[in-house]
Design an enzyme around this catalytic site. Structure first.
Site, mmCIF file in Angstrom:
data_model
loop_
_atom_site.group_PDB
_atom_site.id
_atom_site.type_symbol
_atom_site.label_atom_id
_atom_site.label_comp_id
_atom_site.label_asym_id
_atom_site.label_seq_id
_atom_site.Cartn_x
_atom_site.Cartn_y
_atom_site.Cartn_z
ATOM 1 N N CYS A 1 -48.398 -10.393 23.723
ATOM 2 C CA CYS A 1 -47.189 -10.102 24.484
ATOM 3 C C CYS A 1 -47.568 -9.619 25.886
ATOM 4 O O CYS A 1 -48.651 -9.062 26.092
ATOM 5 C CB CYS A 1 -46.395 -9.017 23.744
ATOM 6 S SG CYS A 1 -44.878 -8.490 24.553
ATOM 7 N N GLY A 2 -46.676 -9.809 26.817
ATOM 8 C CA GLY A 2 -46.900 -9.274 28.153
ATOM 9 C C GLY A 2 -46.990 -7.756 28.157
ATOM 10 O O GLY A 2 -47.572 -7.154 29.065
#
Length: 193
Positions: A70-71
């Protein structure tokens, strides 16, 4: 004196009532039942053991749904800094890997451990992968959604702060970094409670 006598007769009547009559009494409302606290829940640990929230009774607990791809995954580093800074004062952080948002936690325990432990040097407890939304959500997340329906996880790295009393005190969206002053104040408030 008349009210006391009436009350005594009523109590005596209840004591003498057959059990079947008492069993037919209407169920208690939610307001009459004692509320469930976070201490009622446990997670399967990434290592296979259990993480029982009751083991941390009296301590603030930050529960964070995590993901490896995930970012927001770099927040692992910030969570580790929070853990290092406040664990001796009682803060507990529990990471709950979930694949519910964007399929960003597709791997198993070894892949999750590689990201969390090897890349971000996480030492706080990690649960096994669990659902955090919808019908398949872990019971803790269903409870939290009932407690704060407007503050449910909408993405990875959503944070719930449980107070020393086991009650849900605050929720922070994924965009709230672990170093955010609002999160720090909430944690310090619970540590001082």
């Amino acid at each position: 004196m008349m009210m006391r006598r009436t009350l005594l007769y009523a109590v005596a009547g209840l004591v003498a009532a057959p059990r079947t009559l008492l069993a037919q009494a209407p169920p208690l409302s939610q307001a009459q039942m004692s509320q469930v606290s976070a201490y009622a829940f446990r997670f399967k640990a990434l290592s296979g053991n259990d993480i029982a929230l009751a083991d941390f009774a009296g301590k603030p607990i930050l529960v964070v749904n995590t993901a490896s791809q995930c970012g927001y995954t770099p927040q692992y580093a910030g969570l580790q800094k929070l853990w290092a800074r406040y664990r001796d004062r009682g803060l507990v952080i529990i990471g709950v890997p979930s694949n519910d948002f964007g399929g960003q936690e597709p791997g198993g325990a070894s892949e999750i451990a590689k990201t969390a432990h090897d890349e971000y040097h996480v030492t706080f407890p990690l649960a096994a992968k669990a659902g955090v939304k919808g019908a398949g959500a872990h019971p803790f997340y269903r409870w939290a959604a009932a407690e704060r329906p407007r503050d449910t996880p909408r993405w990875n790295f959503h944070k719930y702060l449980i107070g020393r009393d086991g009650r849900l005190k605050a929720a922070f969206t994924s965009a709230v970094d672990p170093s955010d002053p609002g999160l720090i104040v909430a944690i310090e408030t619970e540590l001082g409670a």
